[in-house]
Scaffold this active site. Sequence first.
Site, PDB file in Angstrom:
ATOM      1  N   ALA A   1       0.833  -1.207   0.000  1.00  0.00           N
ATOM      2  CA  ALA A   1       0.000   0.000   0.000  1.00  0.00           C
ATOM      3  C   ALA A   1       0.865   1.254   0.000  1.00  0.00           C
ATOM      4  O   ALA A   1       1.222   1.785   1.059  1.00  0.00           O
ATOM      5  CB  ALA A   1      -0.939  -0.014   1.198  1.00  0.00           C
TER       6      ALA A   1
ATOM      7  N   SER B   1       0.553   3.750  -3.119  1.00  0.00           N
ATOM      8  CA  SER B   1      -0.059   4.790  -3.954  1.00  0.00           C
ATOM      9  C   SER B   1      -1.205   5.515  -3.262  1.00  0.00           C
ATOM     10  O   SER B   1      -1.937   4.939  -2.447  1.00  0.00           O
ATOM     11  CB  SER B   1      -0.584   4.178  -5.259  1.00  0.00           C
ATOM     12  OG  SER B   1       0.468   3.688  -6.048  1.00  0.00           O
TER      13      SER B   1
ATOM     14  N   GLY C   1       1.059   8.806  -7.077  1.00  0.00           N
ATOM     15  CA  GLY C   1       1.207   7.564  -7.815  1.00  0.00           C
ATOM     16  C   GLY C   1       2.621   7.463  -8.342  1.00  0.00           C
ATOM     17  O   GLY C   1       3.514   6.919  -7.695  1.00  0.00           O
ATOM     18  N   SER C   2       2.848   8.042  -9.513  1.00  0.00           N
ATOM     19  CA  SER C   2       4.207   8.083 -10.048  1.00  0.00           C
ATOM     20  C   SER C   2       5.130   8.883  -9.134  1.00  0.00           C
ATOM     21  O   SER C   2       6.302   8.551  -8.965  1.00  0.00           O
ATOM     22  CB  SER C   2       4.202   8.699 -11.451  1.00  0.00           C
ATOM     23  OG  SER C   2       3.505   7.865 -12.354  1.00  0.00           O
TER      24      SER C   2
ATOM     25  N   ASP D   1      12.495  -2.343  -6.788  1.00  0.00           N
ATOM     26  CA  ASP D   1      13.659  -2.751  -7.567  1.00  0.00           C
ATOM     27  C   ASP D   1      13.724  -4.270  -7.725  1.00  0.00           C
ATOM     28  O   ASP D   1      14.143  -4.782  -8.759  1.00  0.00           O
ATOM     29  CB  ASP D   1      14.950  -2.248  -6.913  1.00  0.00           C
ATOM     30  CG  ASP D   1      15.394  -0.896  -7.449  1.00  0.00           C
ATOM     31  OD1 ASP D   1      14.802  -0.434  -8.445  1.00  0.00           O
ATOM     32  OD2 ASP D   1      16.319  -0.314  -6.880  1.00  0.00           O
TER      33      ASP D   1
ATOM     34  N   GLN E   1       2.733 -12.235 -47.467  1.00  0.00           N
ATOM     35  CA  GLN E   1       3.980 -11.659 -46.980  1.00  0.00           C
ATOM     36  C   GLN E   1       3.745 -10.640 -45.871  1.00  0.00           C
ATOM     37  O   GLN E   1       4.582 -10.508 -44.956  1.00  0.00           O
ATOM     38  CB  GLN E   1       4.751 -11.018 -48.138  1.00  0.00           C
ATOM     39  CG  GLN E   1       5.354 -12.027 -49.105  1.00  0.00           C
ATOM     40  CD  GLN E   1       6.184 -11.367 -50.188  1.00  0.00           C
ATOM     41  OE1 GLN E   1       6.093 -10.169 -50.414  1.00  0.00           O
ATOM     42  NE2 GLN E   1       7.000 -12.160 -50.863  1.00  0.00           N
TER      43      GLN E   1
ATOM     44  N   GLN F   1      -5.324  -8.329 -34.389  1.00  0.00           N
ATOM     45  CA  GLN F   1      -5.585  -8.008 -35.784  1.00  0.00           C
ATOM     46  C   GLN F   1      -5.669  -9.272 -36.636  1.00  0.00           C
ATOM     47  O   GLN F   1      -6.523  -9.389 -37.513  1.00  0.00           O
ATOM     48  CB  GLN F   1      -4.477  -7.081 -36.308  1.00  0.00           C
ATOM     49  CG  GLN F   1      -4.853  -6.298 -37.554  1.00  0.00           C
ATOM     50  CD  GLN F   1      -5.830  -5.169 -37.257  1.00  0.00           C
ATOM     51  OE1 GLN F   1      -6.134  -4.877 -36.102  1.00  0.00           O
ATOM     52  NE2 GLN F   1      -6.357  -4.557 -38.302  1.00  0.00           N
TER      53      GLN F   1
ATOM     54  N   GLU G   1       3.802  -0.036 -11.138  1.00  0.00           N
ATOM     55  CA  GLU G   1       5.217  -0.126 -10.735  1.00  0.00           C
ATOM     56  C   GLU G   1       6.112   0.787 -11.576  1.00  0.00           C
ATOM     57  O   GLU G   1       7.243   0.456 -11.902  1.00  0.00           O
ATOM     58  CB  GLU G   1       5.704  -1.577 -10.766  1.00  0.00           C
ATOM     59  CG  GLU G   1       5.075  -2.420  -9.670  1.00  0.00           C
ATOM     60  CD  GLU G   1       5.776  -3.746  -9.469  1.00  0.00           C
ATOM     61  OE1 GLU G   1       7.013  -3.781  -9.486  1.00  0.00           O
ATOM     62  OE2 GLU G   1       5.063  -4.745  -9.268  1.00  0.00           O
TER      63      GLU G   1
END
Length: 391
Positions: free
Chosen positions: A130, A132, A137-138, A244, A283, A340, A367
């Site tokens: 816990a 954020s 956040g970032s 990390d 192709q 696709q 993360e």
Amino acid sequence: MSEAHWDWPFFEDEHRKLAAALHDWAADHLNNGSSTDVDARCRRLVRALGDAGWLRHTVAGPEFGGHREQIDTRALCLAREILAEHNALADFAFAMQGLGSGAISLAGTEEQKRRYLPRVAAGTAIAAFALSETDAGSDAAALACTARADGDGYVLDGEKTWISNGGIADFYVVFARTGEAAGARGISAFIVDADNPGLHIAERIDVIAPHPLARLRFDGCRVPATQLIGDPGRGFALAMRTLDVFRTSVAAAAVGFARRAMAEALTRATSRRMFGGVLSDFQLTQAELAQMATTIDSTALLTYRAAWQRDQGRPVTREAAMAKLAATEGAQRVIDAAVQMWGALGVVSDQPVERLYRDIRALRIYEGATEVQQLIIARELLRGTTTDTAS
């Protein structure tokens, strides 16, 4: 499933045996069930992963249920890649046991480790991380949740959001501002049990790739000082150390998603009939398949370079950021190409490639978003450089 990379020199025989055994187990035990009760599925997966012994790789210390004295990054990454290829929620369940308890593995007291880590490894307790907040956040150092020293403990007030395993976790590792210094140097880490008075699940959050997620609220939530992890004021550094360890494994999960998308694309390209042949005769299709395969191998190499380097005790800040950036962005492109090739079926709910399309999106954010990884890489490149203004 591509197994050729298990022979890469990054790995030891122990890693190859782990990968082969987990691949066989996943093929026998995992499926992408469509049950709407995600909480129950996640609990079952945590228990199954614990019963099978895989969660030993998410904690440190054999005496606490771990596989090795230190978390083996290569084992962690191989496990996430294989689980992600088979079942996204199983990968989530595995990863969060490690991330949620990582700070305890890294800096917990003997008593904290004995109380929590064996249950994490056995799958009998679910962990959560816990950090954020709505405005942190970032920029995690900007967090506002507080922990005030009071007698023989601390009182937590504030909120956390985007908390994975929120609502089903048995305990949370919570980062809160204790005020020893300004900014990142005034944050501490605490273990808060889910039934601790003052901790509330304020909101459950639904996202495009369903998994347990919640906003937490702390109202006068008292925890004893024995629940403090590491030193007061060192919580932010501990959070970064934890990330990390696990950031490279996010790249590995992305590689797993991409490998599954590649397998689905090959199946569709070689069986979908059109214009008197099959899709793979063209192709344009062949060129796309070649690009997908190249993306997967190049991002896997970056991922396992970072994992190997960390297991040698070397700094990996730049390498882990490169791996996460390249693998998550690359997997998004591979999966998009697979959708696709599947055509209209590719956007039908609960088709494999449709699930992958939803699963991969969050990995480019959590993360450390792609843009944050770019900043980290640039910062590491510029570190130590000087400008000779006289020249």
